[in-house]
Design an enzyme around this catalytic site. Sequence first.
Site, short mmCIF file in Angstrom:
data_model
loop_
_atom_site.label_atom_id
_atom_site.label_comp_id
_atom_site.label_asym_id
_atom_site.label_seq_id
_atom_site.Cartn_x
_atom_site.Cartn_y
_atom_site.Cartn_z
N HIS A 150 30.54 -7.22 70.26
CA HIS A 150 30.92 -8.63 70.34
C HIS A 150 29.72 -9.57 70.30
O HIS A 150 29.72 -10.61 70.95
CB HIS A 150 31.76 -8.88 71.60
CG HIS A 150 32.92 -7.94 71.73
ND1 HIS A 150 34.00 -7.99 70.89
CD2 HIS A 150 33.15 -6.90 72.57
CE1 HIS A 150 34.85 -7.03 71.21
NE2 HIS A 150 34.35 -6.35 72.23
N GLN A 208 36.95 -9.98 66.08
CA GLN A 208 36.61 -9.28 67.31
C GLN A 208 35.21 -8.66 67.28
O GLN A 208 34.55 -8.54 68.32
CB GLN A 208 37.65 -8.17 67.54
CG GLN A 208 37.57 -7.51 68.89
CD GLN A 208 38.39 -6.24 68.94
OE1 GLN A 208 37.92 -5.20 68.51
NE2 GLN A 208 39.62 -6.34 69.44
N GLN A 261 36.54 0.47 75.22
CA GLN A 261 35.33 1.30 75.30
C GLN A 261 34.73 1.23 76.70
O GLN A 261 34.68 0.17 77.32
CB GLN A 261 34.32 0.76 74.28
CG GLN A 261 32.96 1.38 74.33
CD GLN A 261 32.87 2.65 73.50
OE1 GLN A 261 33.80 2.99 72.80
NE2 GLN A 261 31.76 3.33 73.60
N SER A 321 39.46 -5.66 74.05
CA SER A 321 38.54 -5.23 72.99
C SER A 321 39.16 -4.10 72.18
O SER A 321 40.17 -4.29 71.51
CB SER A 321 37.19 -4.84 73.60
OG SER A 321 36.24 -4.53 72.61
N LEU A 322 38.58 -2.90 72.22
CA LEU A 322 39.14 -1.74 71.54
C LEU A 322 40.62 -1.56 71.85
O LEU A 322 41.42 -1.15 70.99
CB LEU A 322 38.35 -0.49 71.96
CG LEU A 322 38.98 0.87 71.68
CD1 LEU A 322 39.03 1.14 70.19
CD2 LEU A 322 38.21 1.96 72.42
N ARG A 353 35.18 1.64 62.91
CA ARG A 353 34.54 0.64 63.78
C ARG A 353 33.41 1.28 64.59
O ARG A 353 32.29 0.76 64.67
CB ARG A 353 35.60 0.02 64.69
CG ARG A 353 35.14 -1.05 65.68
CD ARG A 353 36.37 -1.45 66.49
NE ARG A 353 36.16 -2.57 67.38
CZ ARG A 353 35.92 -2.47 68.68
NH1 ARG A 353 35.79 -1.27 69.25
NH2 ARG A 353 35.79 -3.55 69.44
#
Length: 317
Positions: A202, A251, A11, A92-93, A117
Amino acid sequence: MIGTAFVFPGQGSQYVGMDSHLLAQRPDLADAYYRTADDLLGIPLSRLARQGPARDLDDPAVSQPAVLLTSLVTLDLLRGLGIEPGIVAGHSLGEYTALVAADVLEWTDALALVRLRGELVATVDDRVPGATAAVLGLDRARVARLCAEVAAGGGTVEASGDNGPGQTVISGEVAAVARAAAAALTAGASRVVPLKAGGSFHSRLLRGIEAEFTEALIATPFRDPVVPLVSSTTGARITTAAEAVVALRSQLTSPVRWTGAVRALGAAGADRFVEVGPGRALGGLIRRIAPDARVHATDNARQLALTQHAFTTTAAV
């Protein structure tokens, strides 16, 4: 010898037109990915990725599947050129794209999870507006202490990402992130940069959506990795389908350990990194973590051509 690592951005790497150079080279991939995604998600994702407006593209429920798809198209294009990874990881993503690359998830299942998500994070942000920023020039332990001091005075802010030496991401409530940013500058940070990711990624603010997201994970088929895979949540190898599920669940509220992930890729034998998808932020971070590594980008036609040439030249030697 593993040699080449593919790393996938997350992201904040989105921008209008981020797939144009890819579809100019492989127009068939528009049908294979974007039009399928439009039908599955019920939104004009292909148009938003190509034409914007940026305001709509920056909505996490849109930007997350758009970044995933652009990275998947790039992956497909690279594999079509004969460029394959020896190991993969995602920031992350980007971990969802890495799971597809490692054959743990079908891309349509990854798309559905990423869309959910983004929607769930948006519901949290509607209730408690969040922000994300990168603190430059202070070590992570110092930033974590500053966040704890600010949070003790009210509000939620946490050190939510270790992106590399001297770069720590903080997330939480808008006002608390602003106070932590001011405290970091007073403590000697060179800069604090608000990130396009927005939201409270997060951080503990997302605990309320863990149960619903876990249900979706459990209902999704996962396989053991075919390609070696490192998690940015733990900085360690994922070797089973069950470990992949746990990593994606964790995550939501766990910090990104990108420094650990890059070092784990290097320890596994990766000395060449290809950033597969939009942007070049990961390449910059990798150069700080592993200065001797060779880093390649794919975010425009020139970079893609240079990457192809580098691998063609290597293969010919």
